[in-house]
Scaffold this motif. Structure first.
Motif, PDB file in Angstrom:
ATOM      1  N   ARG A 125       0.844  -1.196   0.000  1.00 58.72           N
ATOM      2  CA  ARG A 125       0.000   0.000   0.000  1.00 58.72           C
ATOM      3  C   ARG A 125       0.880   1.246   0.000  1.00 58.72           C
ATOM      4  N   PRO A 126       0.643   2.167  -0.924  1.00 57.66           N
ATOM      5  CA  PRO A 126       1.437   3.399  -0.969  1.00 57.66           C
ATOM      6  C   PRO A 126       0.900   4.437   0.016  1.00 57.66           C
ATOM      7  N   PRO A 127       1.674   5.487   0.270  1.00 57.78           N
ATOM      8  CA  PRO A 127       1.154   6.586   1.080  1.00 57.78           C
ATOM      9  C   PRO A 127      -0.038   7.241   0.368  1.00 57.78           C
ATOM     10  N   CYS A 128      -1.005   7.669   1.122  1.00 58.31           N
ATOM     11  CA  CYS A 128      -2.197   8.304   0.571  1.00 58.31           C
ATOM     12  C   CYS A 128      -1.913   9.756   0.186  1.00 58.31           C
ATOM     13  N   ALA A 129      -2.277  10.112  -1.026  1.00 53.54           N
ATOM     14  CA  ALA A 129      -2.081  11.481  -1.503  1.00 53.54           C
ATOM     15  C   ALA A 129      -2.902  12.486  -0.700  1.00 53.54           C
TER      16      ALA A 129
ATOM     17  N   ARG B 136       3.655  13.575  11.422  1.00 54.54           N
ATOM     18  CA  ARG B 136       3.858  12.245  12.035  1.00 54.54           C
ATOM     19  C   ARG B 136       3.043  11.195  11.273  1.00 54.54           C
ATOM     20  N   TRP B 137       1.800  11.551  10.905  1.00 51.39           N
ATOM     21  CA  TRP B 137       0.944  10.627  10.145  1.00 51.39           C
ATOM     22  C   TRP B 137       1.510  10.395   8.753  1.00 51.39           C
ATOM     23  N   ARG B 138       2.024  11.447   8.115  1.00 49.53           N
ATOM     24  CA  ARG B 138       2.629  11.295   6.779  1.00 49.53           C
ATOM     25  C   ARG B 138       3.818  10.342   6.835  1.00 49.53           C
ATOM     26  N   LEU B 139       4.677  10.535   7.827  1.00 50.22           N
ATOM     27  CA  LEU B 139       5.841   9.661   7.953  1.00 50.22           C
ATOM     28  C   LEU B 139       5.402   8.217   8.196  1.00 50.22           C
ATOM     29  N   ALA B 140       4.378   8.020   9.004  1.00 53.66           N
ATOM     30  CA  ALA B 140       3.861   6.663   9.229  1.00 53.66           C
ATOM     31  C   ALA B 140       3.391   6.047   7.908  1.00 53.66           C
ATOM     32  N   HIS B 141       2.729   6.822   7.071  1.00 54.78           N
ATOM     33  CA  HIS B 141       2.293   6.320   5.757  1.00 54.78           C
ATOM     34  C   HIS B 141       3.491   5.946   4.899  1.00 54.78           C
ATOM     35  N   VAL B 142       4.477   6.824   4.853  1.00 51.94           N
ATOM     36  CA  VAL B 142       5.679   6.560   4.049  1.00 51.94           C
ATOM     37  C   VAL B 142       6.349   5.269   4.503  1.00 51.94           C
ATOM     38  N   GLN B 143       6.343   5.028   5.806  1.00 50.67           N
ATOM     39  CA  GLN B 143       6.986   3.837   6.361  1.00 50.67           C
ATOM     40  C   GLN B 143       6.065   2.618   6.376  1.00 50.67           C
ATOM     41  N   GLY B 144       4.849   2.761   5.850  1.00 54.71           N
ATOM     42  CA  GLY B 144       3.920   1.634   5.798  1.00 54.71           C
ATOM     43  C   GLY B 144       3.263   1.304   7.125  1.00 54.71           C
ATOM     44  N   ARG B 145       3.311   2.234   8.071  1.00 57.00           N
ATOM     45  CA  ARG B 145       2.713   2.024   9.394  1.00 57.00           C
ATOM     46  C   ARG B 145       1.353   2.732   9.459  1.00 57.00           C
ATOM     47  N   PHE B 146       0.395   2.247   8.699  1.00 57.03           N
ATOM     48  CA  PHE B 146      -0.892   2.915   8.579  1.00 57.03           C
ATOM     49  C   PHE B 146      -1.667   2.930   9.887  1.00 57.03           C
ATOM     50  N   GLY B 147      -1.421   1.982  10.752  1.00 66.12           N
ATOM     51  CA  GLY B 147      -2.056   1.965  12.064  1.00 66.12           C
ATOM     52  C   GLY B 147      -1.570   3.072  12.976  1.00 66.12           C
ATOM     53  N   ASP B 148      -0.442   3.680  12.633  1.00 69.46           N
ATOM     54  CA  ASP B 148       0.113   4.777  13.431  1.00 69.46           C
ATOM     55  C   ASP B 148      -0.213   6.141  12.834  1.00 69.46           C
ATOM     56  N   SER B 149      -1.026   6.153  11.793  1.00 68.66           N
ATOM     57  CA  SER B 149      -1.446   7.425  11.222  1.00 68.66           C
ATOM     58  C   SER B 149      -2.894   7.663  11.639  1.00 68.66           C
ATOM     59  N   GLY B 150      -3.473   8.741  11.217  1.00 71.27           N
ATOM     60  CA  GLY B 150      -4.809   9.117  11.663  1.00 71.27           C
ATOM     61  C   GLY B 150      -5.732   7.948  11.926  1.00 71.27           C
ATOM     62  N   PRO B 151      -6.630   8.066  12.888  1.00 71.44           N
ATOM     63  CA  PRO B 151      -7.522   6.969  13.263  1.00 71.44           C
ATOM     64  C   PRO B 151      -8.326   6.389  12.106  1.00 71.44           C
TER      65      PRO B 151
ATOM     66  N   VAL C  10       7.146  11.997  -2.452  1.00 69.50           N
ATOM     67  CA  VAL C  10       7.452  11.491  -1.111  1.00 69.50           C
ATOM     68  C   VAL C  10       8.907  11.788  -0.786  1.00 69.50           C
ATOM     69  N   ASP C  11       9.808  11.489  -1.709  1.00 71.53           N
ATOM     70  CA  ASP C  11      11.232  11.728  -1.476  1.00 71.53           C
ATOM     71  C   ASP C  11      11.529  13.215  -1.293  1.00 71.53           C
ATOM     72  N   ALA C  12      10.866  14.070  -2.063  1.00 68.43           N
ATOM     73  CA  ALA C  12      11.057  15.519  -1.905  1.00 68.43           C
ATOM     74  C   ALA C  12      10.568  15.980  -0.537  1.00 68.43           C
ATOM     75  N   TRP C  13       9.437  15.442  -0.070  1.00 68.78           N
ATOM     76  CA  TRP C  13       8.921  15.783   1.256  1.00 68.78           C
ATOM     77  C   TRP C  13       9.894  15.315   2.339  1.00 68.78           C
ATOM     78  N   LEU C  14      10.388  14.083   2.210  1.00 59.85           N
ATOM     79  CA  LEU C  14      11.350  13.568   3.193  1.00 59.85           C
ATOM     80  C   LEU C  14      12.594  14.462   3.245  1.00 59.85           C
ATOM     81  N   GLN C  15      13.083  14.860   2.089  1.00 59.79           N
ATOM     82  CA  GLN C  15      14.260  15.720   2.034  1.00 59.79           C
ATOM     83  C   GLN C  15      13.970  17.070   2.692  1.00 59.79           C
ATOM     84  N   LYS C  16      12.819  17.640   2.418  1.00 55.38           N
ATOM     85  CA  LYS C  16      12.425  18.924   3.019  1.00 55.38           C
ATOM     86  C   LYS C  16      12.395  18.824   4.550  1.00 55.38           C
TER      87      LYS C  16
END
Length: 103
Positions: free
Chosen positions: A4-8, A54-69, A87-93
């Protein structure tokens, strides 16, 4: 099946309810992913705040249970996948290392 990819939606679609509450998703009618209220904080403060990042990073890392309820129950396809280059540009920022590619 690919992972599952991060949600746009976490980057592209802030949703404002009639009372000024800001959430991450058009499907969040019960404000489960509520970030705050525009009567109390600015859109930019909430949309680039600690909680959503924090929720975005959880999505990027595939930890969807740790992002918004709401996120663990979602099929994410309503908002689509956030593109890997963005995603990579956001991580770099944010001063974080880019993802490892499996291509």
């Amino acid at each position: 099946m690919s992972p599952r990819p991060p949600c746009a939606g976490l980057w592209n679609t802030p949703m404002v309810h009639v009372d000024g509450s800001l959430t991450t998703c058009c499907l969040d009618e019960h404000l489960e992913n509520r970030l705050g209220n525009l009567g109390e904080q600015s859109l930019s403060a909430l949309w680039d705040g600690e909680t959503i990042n924090r929720w975005r990073l959880a999505h990027v890392q595939g930890r969807f249970g740790d992002s918004g309820p709401l996120c663990p129950r979602c099929n994410w396809r309503s908002a689509g996948a956030y593109p890997p280059d963005k995603v990579d540009a956001w991580l770099q920022k944010k001063g974080l290392a880019p993802r490892l590619r499996e291509d």
